[in-house]
Design a protein around this motif. Structure first.
Motif, PDB file in Angstrom:
ATOM      1  N   UNK A 138      50.288  36.545  50.146  1.00 43.79           N
ATOM      2  CA  UNK A 138      50.886  37.393  49.105  1.00 43.79           C
ATOM      3  C   UNK A 138      52.398  37.252  49.095  1.00 43.79           C
ATOM      4  N   UNK A 248      35.740  29.743  43.183  1.00 41.32           N
ATOM      5  CA  UNK A 248      36.450  30.486  44.232  1.00 41.32           C
ATOM      6  C   UNK A 248      37.881  30.791  43.816  1.00 41.32           C
ATOM      7  N   UNK A 251      38.055  33.304  40.887  1.00 38.57           N
ATOM      8  CA  UNK A 251      37.851  34.685  41.318  1.00 38.57           C
ATOM      9  C   UNK A 251      39.005  35.164  42.187  1.00 38.57           C
ATOM     10  N   UNK A 254      41.507  36.528  40.092  1.00 39.27           N
ATOM     11  CA  UNK A 254      41.134  37.869  39.647  1.00 39.27           C
ATOM     12  C   UNK A 254      41.459  38.905  40.719  1.00 39.27           C
ATOM     13  N   UNK A 255      41.201  38.548  41.999  1.00 41.06           N
ATOM     14  CA  UNK A 255      41.517  39.477  43.072  1.00 41.06           C
ATOM     15  C   UNK A 255      43.015  39.732  43.128  1.00 41.06           C
ATOM     16  N   UNK A 258      43.849  42.063  40.564  1.00 37.14           N
ATOM     17  CA  UNK A 258      43.395  43.377  41.046  1.00 37.14           C
ATOM     18  C   UNK A 258      44.513  44.040  41.836  1.00 37.14           C
ATOM     19  N   UNK A 259      45.297  43.233  42.563  1.00 37.10           N
ATOM     20  CA  UNK A 259      46.417  43.755  43.342  1.00 37.10           C
ATOM     21  C   UNK A 259      47.707  43.790  42.534  1.00 37.10           C
ATOM     22  N   UNK A 271      38.607  36.227  35.136  1.00 34.20           N
ATOM     23  CA  UNK A 271      38.520  37.163  36.256  1.00 34.20           C
ATOM     24  C   UNK A 271      39.004  38.549  35.862  1.00 34.20           C
ATOM     25  N   UNK A 274      36.545  40.275  33.528  1.00 28.56           N
ATOM     26  CA  UNK A 274      35.371  40.761  34.257  1.00 28.56           C
ATOM     27  C   UNK A 274      35.729  42.020  35.032  1.00 28.56           C
ATOM     28  N   UNK A 275      36.903  41.981  35.646  1.00 24.83           N
ATOM     29  CA  UNK A 275      37.350  43.135  36.433  1.00 24.83           C
ATOM     30  C   UNK A 275      37.545  44.368  35.524  1.00 24.83           C
ATOM     31  N   UNK A 278      34.281  45.739  34.331  1.00 29.29           N
ATOM     32  CA  UNK A 278      33.555  46.503  35.342  1.00 29.29           C
ATOM     33  C   UNK A 278      33.880  47.996  35.248  1.00 29.29           C
ATOM     34  N   UNK A 288      31.575  43.653  30.224  1.00 33.00           N
ATOM     35  CA  UNK A 288      31.409  42.955  31.495  1.00 33.00           C
ATOM     36  C   UNK A 288      30.532  41.724  31.316  1.00 33.00           C
ATOM     37  N   UNK A 295      31.876  32.823  32.137  1.00 37.37           N
ATOM     38  CA  UNK A 295      32.261  32.401  33.488  1.00 37.37           C
ATOM     39  C   UNK A 295      31.074  31.792  34.219  1.00 37.37           C
TER      40      UNK A 295
ATOM     41  N   UNK B 139      28.755  33.786  44.282  1.00 37.53           N
ATOM     42  CA  UNK B 139      30.159  33.388  44.194  1.00 37.53           C
ATOM     43  C   UNK B 139      30.819  33.981  42.960  1.00 37.53           C
ATOM     44  N   UNK B 144      34.681  43.247  43.782  1.00 35.11           N
ATOM     45  CA  UNK B 144      34.979  44.474  43.027  1.00 35.11           C
ATOM     46  C   UNK B 144      33.928  44.764  41.964  1.00 35.11           C
ATOM     47  N   UNK B 145      32.928  43.868  41.815  1.00 35.34           N
ATOM     48  CA  UNK B 145      31.802  44.204  40.953  1.00 35.34           C
ATOM     49  C   UNK B 145      30.576  44.552  41.791  1.00 35.34           C
ATOM     50  N   UNK B 186      28.547  30.355  49.889  1.00 34.60           N
ATOM     51  CA  UNK B 186      29.226  29.160  50.376  1.00 34.60           C
ATOM     52  C   UNK B 186      28.366  28.455  51.427  1.00 34.60           C
ATOM     53  N   UNK B 247      39.796  44.596  49.239  1.00 31.43           N
ATOM     54  CA  UNK B 247      38.955  45.088  48.146  1.00 31.43           C
ATOM     55  C   UNK B 247      37.786  45.902  48.692  1.00 31.43           C
ATOM     56  N   UNK B 265      52.771  44.061  52.730  1.00 27.47           N
ATOM     57  CA  UNK B 265      53.507  43.210  51.798  1.00 27.47           C
ATOM     58  C   UNK B 265      54.158  44.048  50.707  1.00 27.47           C
TER      59      UNK B 265
END
Lengths: 320, 306
Positions: A138, A248, A251, A254-255, A258-259, A271, A274-275, A278, A288, A295, B139, B144-145, B186, B247, B265
């Protein structure tokens, strides 16, 4: 080998890539997936230009269902969902594909060189991978974003001045680009580590095998042995892993969003859609399901294409 | 082999040192510091606070001070934001993360590896398509879903399960499932790929020709080679799992370490973040070492590297 042909002047071995291409074309699922992916790219990068602006809000028309004006309905701010999905697809596909391509090149070469060289160099290279694994990601992203935000302002000022283009669209486009670049750089810079580890393990087991010894005793250079004899044999698991990194990375973006560190509103990506969808899962499931459908179907296509490539590139598969 | 382990541990110390140095300067380069958002403080109080944690000194000097404290006193410092010792904060959040991570890993392995093995064996059958489809969904559907879905459709229906919280052993189930789903996918895909590579080998054909029972061939002749990519992946994946997930911890209210990575952070809490980075680096060093050893034990061709 096609060496059974009578005339020796035509008796050339076919290359791995030719064989692979030939075998891939036989695989209907893989070809279908490839065509689907090309269509998806066309849809996101060409058709999207003819769609409504994805960021225009119309609060009187929230959550509308499918209609002539909005084919897939509208979202919580009355924005056209189809257009948002296609524009979001641009960002997601760029992030997923570019970062994967970079990770693929770096990871395979790095792991192969490390494993083949062995000794101190191998130890140093793999310990560097260990360091990079634990670098606070980050922090890196925040720093890069800062760097690029400053540069993006300068760049758009320069373009507006030199090229005399309309101010608003230029700034919007540049902001969209400068939004993705830090993500791309950071994900590409750190996305290749596991691939390097996987490739190295494969190479370590290959370099003892007879075909490598044969190549070495012929006096081939290490680079040639790696590129022509070892790496093609390691591609199977690598390609499987790479088909996993595309979704990967998408997504992961997307995470990050999210932050609050990924794509910034009002821009979107699959992403993010979708988030956001949700949040309305129980009342407006379409928000959604529809982005999820785009995707997932793209992902399945990547997956089948990857499996097809793996089968096609398997050097031990029959040449028929 | 003992010599190999010893060497790797020594190298590990070097890794941690390099990691610490790079991270320290990266974090210091972030705009702002731990007190920027505290609007209420007067300028003097701010200066005083900064001086208390040494944040007013030049960065190289701060680095030297941190290093000295770490090596001489084994002290990770005090978090300026939380006003607590970093080692105390980490010690508090360490057990939940490890328990959650271990369970998630267990779930991932139990689902992923058998799925991968059997899809490879039954390649291009309905079982293969179905399980790989399942893996792909694992995957696609991010934590978060999955998290909210599990909360809505399982935790609300089954009385024994709570929607969120971290008190009884049963509370582990849903977050571990959420966390383990992606790695399971994975693992399934990687295992399938690795196994396919092996199932085509001549010696496997020989084993079939000898008339060995099918399960014996899988167990004795193909698993060790086929799981190689899986094991290479497991090292870092495991480290990622037990260092916590922001998450999943947020959704299920787990008091783990993932949130310290993120909050450290966001708050510019340099000492807390460095503590997390060191801990994660330590996990990476150890688990990559373990993963390399297991790979060498599984594949005789790798034993020279020990």
């Amino acid at each position: 080998m096609t060496s059974s042909e009578p005339q020796p002047e035509f008796a050339r071995g076919t290359s791995l890539w030719m064989d692979a291409w030939h075998r891939l074309r036989q695989n209907k699922v893989a070809v279908g997936s490839g065509i689907f992916l090309i269509l998806m790219l066309l849809l996101c990068f060409v058709a999207a230009w003819f769609m409504a602006d994805p960021n225009i809000q119309n609060l009187d028309n929230k959550f509308s269902s499918s209609s002539g004006a909005h084919w897939l309905g509208t979202d919580q701010m009355g924005r056209d969902l189809l257009s948002r999905i296609l524009y979001g697809g641009q960002l997601s596909l760029v992030v997923g594909l570019t970062a994967t391509a970079v990770a693929f090149c770096i990871g395979i070469l790095y792991g192969a060189v490390s494993g083949y060289t062995g000794g101190r160099i191998d130890a140093t290279m793999m310990r560097l991978v260990d360091v990079l694994y634990a670098i606070p990601f980050l922090v890196l992203i925040i720093l890069l974003q800062q760097l690029f935000d400053a540069k993006a302002g300068e760049a758009s000022a320069w373009i507006i001045e030199k090229l005399n283009i309309e101010k608003q669209t230029t700034q919007k486009t540049i902001r969209r680009i400068s939004n993705v670049v830090p993500l791309l750089v950071a994900i590409s810079a750190l996305g290749w580590l596991t691939l390097a580890r996987i490739t190295r393990a494969q190479v370590l087991s290959m370099k003892q095998q007879e075909f490598t010894q044969a190549a070495r005793s012929l006096g081939l250079s290490p680079m040639r042995i790696l590129l022509r004899h070892i790496i093609p044999n390691t591609l199977g698991p690598s390609i499987v892993y790479v088909t996993l990194t595309v979704p990967g990375f998408i997504m992961y973006e997307a995470t990050l969003s999210f932050l609050g560190l990924g794509i910034k509103a009002p821009n979107s990506s699959w992403g993010v859609l979708i988030k956001d969808g949700a949040n309305f899962m129980e009342t407006q499931p379409m928000l959604l399901i529809l982005p999820g459908l785009f995707f997932t179907s793209t992902l399945f296509a990547f997956n089948f294409l990857g499996d097809g490539l793996r089968d096609a590139l398997d050097p031990k598969a029959a040449k028929d | 082999m003992l010599r190999f382990i010893f060497q790797r541990l020594l190298q590990g110390l070097l890794v941690l040192f390099v990691l610490l140095t790079i991270s320290f300067f990266l974090i210091s380069a972030l705009p702002g510091d731990a007190f920027v958002k505290e609007k209420k403080m007067s300028e003097e109080a701010l200066q005083e606070q900064r001086a208390r944690f040494g944040l007013d000194r030049p960065v190289p000097l701060q680095y030297a001070m941190y290093l000295k404290r770490l090596i001489v006193n084994q002290d990770l410092g005090i978090s300026p934001k939380k006003n607590r010792e970093v080692s105390y904060i980490l010690k508090q959040s360490f057990p939940p993360s490890v328990i959650l991570g271990l369970n998630a890993l267990f779930i991932a392995c139990v689902i992923g590896i058998p799925l991968g093995v059997f899809s490879a064996v039954k390649k291009n059958t309905w079982f293969d398509y179905f399980s790989m489809g399942f893996a792909m969904i694992g995957i696609c559907v991010a934590a978060f879903i999955v998290g909210p879905l599990l909360q809505t459709f399982i935790a609300m229906k089954v009385p024994a399960l709570k929607v969120a919280g971290w008190e009884t052993p049963l509370d582990i189930l849903l977050p571990a499932l959420t966390l383990g789903l992606a790695p399971a996918a994975y693992l399934a895909r990687l295992t399938r790929g690795g196994m396919l590579e092996i199932l085509n080998q001549d010696y496997v054909r020989t084993a079939y020709a000898k008339g060995l029972p099918f399960l014996t061939i899988i167990r004795r002749h193909t698993l060790r080679g086929g799981l190689l990519p899986t094991v290479a992946f497991l090292g870092p994946a495991f480290a990622g799992l037990i260092s916590g997930s922001f998450v999943v911890e947020t959704i299920f209210q787990v008091p783990g370490m993932g949130r310290h990575f993120i909050n450290g952070t966001v708050d510019r809490d340099i000492f807390l973040l460095l503590g997390c980075v060191l801990y994660y680096g330590f996990l990476i060093v150890i688990l990559n070492l373990v993963s390399d050893i297991i790979q060498a034990l599984m594949n005789p061709r790798l034993r020279d590297s020990l």
